[in-house]
Design an enzyme around this catalytic site. Sequence first.
Site, mmCIF file in Angstrom:
data_model
loop_
_atom_site.group_PDB
_atom_site.id
_atom_site.type_symbol
_atom_site.label_atom_id
_atom_site.label_comp_id
_atom_site.label_asym_id
_atom_site.label_seq_id
_atom_site.Cartn_x
_atom_site.Cartn_y
_atom_site.Cartn_z
ATOM 1 N N HIS A 20 0.842 -1.205 0.000
ATOM 2 C CA HIS A 20 0.000 0.000 0.000
ATOM 3 C C HIS A 20 0.880 1.261 0.000
ATOM 4 O O HIS A 20 0.627 2.204 -0.747
ATOM 5 C CB HIS A 20 -0.856 0.067 1.278
ATOM 6 N N LYS A 44 -17.297 -6.763 8.946
ATOM 7 C CA LYS A 44 -16.349 -7.744 9.472
ATOM 8 C C LYS A 44 -15.537 -7.142 10.609
ATOM 9 O O LYS A 44 -15.069 -6.008 10.491
ATOM 10 C CB LYS A 44 -15.443 -8.298 8.359
ATOM 11 N N ARG A 93 -3.090 -6.496 -8.178
ATOM 12 C CA ARG A 93 -1.963 -7.404 -7.979
ATOM 13 C C ARG A 93 -1.910 -8.533 -8.988
ATOM 14 O O ARG A 93 -0.896 -8.852 -9.549
ATOM 15 C CB ARG A 93 -2.000 -8.001 -6.571
ATOM 16 N N SER A 131 -3.372 -7.596 3.196
ATOM 17 C CA SER A 131 -3.506 -7.414 4.639
ATOM 18 C C SER A 131 -3.973 -8.714 5.289
ATOM 19 O O SER A 131 -3.520 -9.073 6.381
ATOM 20 C CB SER A 131 -4.517 -6.304 4.945
HETATM 21 O O1 PNS Z 1 -9.209 -2.866 0.756
HETATM 22 P P1 PNS Z 1 -10.499 -3.310 0.156
HETATM 23 O O2 PNS Z 1 -11.346 -3.989 1.191
HETATM 24 O O3 PNS Z 1 -10.304 -4.126 -1.088
HETATM 25 O O4 PNS Z 1 -11.275 -1.956 -0.277
HETATM 26 C C1 PNS Z 1 -12.573 -2.025 -0.798
HETATM 27 C C2 PNS Z 1 -13.204 -0.634 -0.915
HETATM 28 C C3 PNS Z 1 -13.101 0.142 0.389
HETATM 29 C C4 PNS Z 1 -12.522 0.152 -2.004
HETATM 30 C C5 PNS Z 1 -14.692 -0.857 -1.310
HETATM 31 O O5 PNS Z 1 -15.249 -1.798 -0.475
HETATM 32 C C6 PNS Z 1 -15.529 0.414 -1.243
HETATM 33 O O6 PNS Z 1 -15.335 1.326 -2.008
HETATM 34 N N1 PNS Z 1 -16.467 0.439 -0.280
HETATM 35 C C7 PNS Z 1 -17.322 1.579 -0.039
HETATM 36 C C8 PNS Z 1 -18.776 1.248 -0.352
HETATM 37 C C9 PNS Z 1 -19.049 1.376 -1.831
HETATM 38 O O7 PNS Z 1 -18.880 2.433 -2.433
HETATM 39 N N2 PNS Z 1 -19.456 0.250 -2.434
HETATM 40 C C10 PNS Z 1 -19.716 0.169 -3.862
HETATM 41 C C11 PNS Z 1 -18.423 -0.066 -4.617
HETATM 42 S S1 PNS Z 1 -18.726 -0.273 -6.320
#
Ligand code: PNS
Length: 164
Positions: A20, A44, A93, A131
Site C-alpha cells: 500500500h 467484518k 496485484r 492485509s
Molecule cells: O481494501 P479493500 O477492502 O479491497 O477496499 C474495498 C473498498 C473500500 C474500495 C470498497 O469496499 C468500497 O469502495 N467500499 C465503499 C462502499 C461502496 O462504495 N461500495 C460500492 C463499490 S462499487
Amino acid sequence: MTGPRIAVYPGSFDPIHNGHLDIVERCRPLFDQVIVAVLLNDEKPPLFTVEERVEMISEMTSSHPECRVESFSGLLVDFMDEVGASIIVRGLRAVSDFEYEFQMALMNKRLNQRVETVFMAPREEYSYLSSGLAKEVFFLGGDLKGLVPARVLEKMEAKRVDRE
Ligand code: PNS
C-alpha cells in the site's frame, strides 16, 4: 479536467502494508493531492479500529504534505464528491483481483460519471501481499519483516498480547 488533481486511494488497510505504502509513494508525483481513505466497515470485525488505522497511516505519511488520511462510510463515490476528488486509485496485484476491481470500477462509473479509476501494478516484491495474508502469517508466528512497516508490526504485537 481542471482544478487540482485529487486522487483517493480507498481501502480497508487493516493493516497498511508496504505494498500500500509503495502505491501511495508512486501516486505522489502523479497527483496534486492523495487522500488515503479508510473504509469504516461494520460488517467484518477488524484487527485495528478505523481510528487506529487512520493514525498509523497518518504517521507513515506525515512527511508528505500532499497526502492526507480520512475515514469514510457509505458509498465511495459520495465521499469523492465530498472531498472534490475524481480519481480512484486501486492496486491491481494479480488476475484474481481483476474481476472484483473491474466490477467496482464500472459500478463506481455508473454511480458517478465524474469518477475515473486508475489501476496501479504493485512492485514485484509486494505482488502477493495482502492485509489478510499478513495477519494470518503474523498470528501464526511468521516473519513479516520487509513486508509490513516496523511500527505496524509493533502494533500487531500489542494486539497479540491483548488477545492472550
Ligand atoms: O481494501 P479493500 O477492502 O479491497 O477496499 C474495498 C473498498 C473500500 C474500495 C470498497 O469496499 C468500497 O469502495 N467500499 C465503499 C462502499 C461502496 O462504495 N461500495 C460500492 C463499490 S462499487
